[in-house]
Design a protein around this motif. Sequence first.
Motif: not given
Length: 433
Positions: A16-20, A123-126, A190-191, A303-306
């Motif tokens: 929810h924090a990073t989705a367009p 745009p969903c980091e595919a 979610l994106a 964003q390189n979060r694990l």
Amino acid sequence: MADERARYKIGPNLWHATAPPPPQTASLETHVTADVAIVGGGFTGLSTALHLAEQGADVVLIEARMIGFGGSGRNVGLVNAGMWTKPADLIATLGKEPGERLLHALGDGPSLVFDLVERHDIPCEAVRHGTLHMAVGAEGLSDITDRQAQWAAFGAPVELLDKDQAHRLTGAEGFAGGLLDRRAGTIQPLAYAHGLAHAGVKAGVRLFTETPLQEATRTGANWVLKTPAGSVTAPKVVLATNAYGTLVEGMPWQASATELTILPYFQFATKPLSANVAAAILPERQGCWDTGLVMTSFRMDKQNRLIFGSIGRLDAMATGTHRGFARRSLEALFPQLGAIDFEYWWDGRIGMTTNALPRLHTVAPDVLSVSGYNGRGIAPGTVFGRALAHHIAGGAHAMPLDETPVTPDPLRAVKSAFYHVGAQAKHLIDRRF
């Protein structure tokens, strides 16, 4: 969107924090008609709506809360092929023809997802570099070896990895091997749901959020779906609420939810890792899950979060236990991480069936329901959405799954409680010694 997150107590959910943002929507406050009414704004409902609209149908979709509120906004984000069940077991359960039909449809599921992402520029980091099923011990290695042989018999591009190969692709310690499925990949779930919603609106779908279904009545050849301030009249209805249908008090057609055991699943996401540390963890950015009795998963975001997940609910009693287990697990898997600081955490519901396979029902005349993805929501939800659209439009043999009667599971409440309590007990002691 921030107001909606606060209203529904979404909490610190990374997706929810990073989705367009989704398309602008409002609650239904009038009386509308449509060719098809869809209940539920997740992967299945949105896919059904988009594919119906692209075929020229007039579609109204109502969502009780917000687009992607349920599993679509809480998913791990692995776009897997097939179901959790092994191919041979699936065929043994359903029979040769229906089993192979479902296997081929869901085996091609990731292709459909990534094709939609490309076609609608979502745009969903595919990332389509496959997923990894990691073997825990000799028993886990035997399990994935059997899976590889069964999928290979269907011509699937799955590769068995030994311990060293698995370590090279993950950077993780302690696994006996892995199964690389090159059909699969990862997305920001979610994106993706928001992107499907945008594509649906562009195709003509009318979306209404904060619009819970309160009552349904049959009037001649139509259904009249009543909501707090309006109604939808349509001859055909798709119920696409899966494990979240029972959250709307008094909603009709909850019969299918009575056969779903709720498996809670949590996730914790670190702060973005430094570039040098992130480069050594999942360098090709596959998403992973393991063969453990209490399954765990891990993946990276853009964003390189694990992101680490496992079975359990983040309630007031259990959050500390699960957080400690997540931290100890990541320290054991990736000693190079150093001090671990979690930035986001959230949980969700997985709808489990007694045979670990989805269910297709006609819950009332001209009311279709698909549920029970057993932790594989993204690709199957998209596939079944398209299939439902083709089926409603009159396509012969469009559905990859045969209909069955609703069969309530009398032990569902007991099993749901056991998953929650059992996972908490195991995580309390796991990796402490």
